[in-house]
Design a protein around this motif. Structure first.
Motif: not given
Length: 105
Positions: A33-45
């Motif tokens: 979860a700690a790895i996926l959350m920033p990845v999802i945020i960056v992909l959203g940007f």
């Protein structure tokens, strides 16, 4: 004040492996979860940055008018265009009112 020496990649991977293997399944889930959350945020940007800015085909229709039009012709055409605009606005307003009624507003 001296800074500590950075760890080697081998020591970091060993420490991470011991941490994940040394406990329950919850550590792995939290790590994922700690790895996926920033990845999802960056992909959203990244997705947001590409929205509505990519070049594409755009067709613009322009009416050509004769240079010797009289003022009466111009006024008559403006009245016709105004009526079309008022009809379109009324349709759009009715759609929004219908949606508001459906949503209970």
């Amino acid at each position: 004040m001296a800074l500590p020496r950075p760890s080697s990649p081998r020591a970091l991977t060993k420490d991470l492996r011991l941490f994940l293997l040394g406990g329950g399944r919850h550590k792995i889930l939290v790590a994922v979860a700690a790895i996926l959350m920033p990845v999802i945020i960056v992909l959203g940007f990244i997705k947001d940055a590409r929205t509505n800015i990519l070049p594409g085909r755009s067709i613009t229709y322009i009416q050509s008018w004769p240079a010797n039009r009289s003022d009466e012709e111009i006024i008559a055409q403006q009245k016709i265009d105004q009526k079309k605009k008022e009809i379109a606005d009324a349709k759009r307003r009715a759609e929004w009112q219908r949606l508001a009624k459906q949503l209970g507003m």
